[in-house]
Design an enzyme around this catalytic site. Structure first.
Site, PDB file in Angstrom:
ATOM      1  N   GLY A  44       0.838  -1.193   0.000  1.00 39.01           N
ATOM      2  CA  GLY A  44       0.000   0.000   0.000  1.00 39.01           C
ATOM      3  C   GLY A  44       0.870   1.238   0.000  1.00 39.01           C
ATOM      4  CB  CYS A  87       5.420   2.044   7.502  1.00 40.67           C
ATOM      5  SG  CYS A  87       4.880   3.555   6.698  1.00 40.67           S
ATOM      6  CG  HIS A 129      -0.415   0.987   7.239  1.00 36.61           C
ATOM      7  ND1 HIS A 129       0.537   0.441   8.070  1.00 36.61           N
ATOM      8  CD2 HIS A 129       0.246   1.885   6.450  1.00 36.61           C
ATOM      9  CE1 HIS A 129       1.712   0.994   7.805  1.00 36.61           C
ATOM     10  NE2 HIS A 129       1.573   1.872   6.821  1.00 36.61           N
ATOM     11  CD  GLU A 130      -0.969   2.330   2.817  1.00 36.50           C
ATOM     12  OE1 GLU A 130      -0.486   3.487   2.789  1.00 36.50           O
ATOM     13  OE2 GLU A 130      -0.284   1.322   3.071  1.00 36.50           O
TER      14      GLU A 130
HETATM   15 CO    CO Z   1       2.856   3.173   5.806  1.00 35.26          CO
END
Ligand code: CO
Length: 164
Positions: A44, A87, A129-130
């Site tokens: 992502g 991330c 998360h995004e």
């Molecule tokens: Co991230």
């Protein structure tokens, strides 16, 4: 020099602006985001991670590419599960994050048409998360105080890398 913006760049902490018009230029930008996500082996990517403070995300949990503009979570279940997340903006950092396992997400596709997703498990996690990125939230915000102190040397190292 990576195209990916990394911690502690302040753009990662800003609340991103909504998109008002979906046009060809925007569709091209979303395609560029997709290319970068795949190139970096990410599942992502949110626009602020490439320095654009706009509400756009792309993701692929292995079941196909999704590009979503102005995403909003409209429903989530009460059942949360922990899982380790990474991330692209926090290289070498892994954090256990507790998240609802099932959500509904609404937004616009790259043609400006309203779309809705029911997402479970991994897909639900990536969406959350995004979308966190669009609100200036990073996985390190989910660390407990003790975990944060254990990770402080890693975070300071990222800070030093940014300064040098
Ligand atoms: Co991230």
């Amino acid at each position: 020099m990576s195209i990916i913006v990394t911690y502690p760049d302040p753009i990662l902490r800003k609340k991103s602006e909504p998109i008002e018009f979906v046009d060809d230029e925007l569709a091209e930008f979303v395609e560029k985001m997709q290319d970068i996500m795949y190139e970096k082996d990410g599942v992502g990517l949110a626009a602020p991670q490439i320095g654009v403070s706009k509400r756009i995300i792309v993701l692929d949990d292995g079941n196909g590419l999704i590009g979503l503009i102005n995403p909003v979570i409209t429903e989530m279940n009460d059942n949360k599960e922990p899982m380790e997340e990474g991330c692209l903006s926090l290289p070498d950092v892994r954090v256990m994050v507790n998240r609802p396992t099932s959500i509904q997400v609404e937004g616009l596709d790259i043609h400006g048409n309203p779309v809705q997703y029911t997402a479970d498990d991994m897909l639900a996690r990536i969406f959350q998360h995004e979308i966190d990125h669009l609100n200036g939230i990073l996985i390190i915000d989910y660390l407990s105080t003790i975990q944060r102190s254990l990770m402080s040397s890693k975070l300071k190292q990222l800070q030093r890398n940014a300064d040098s």
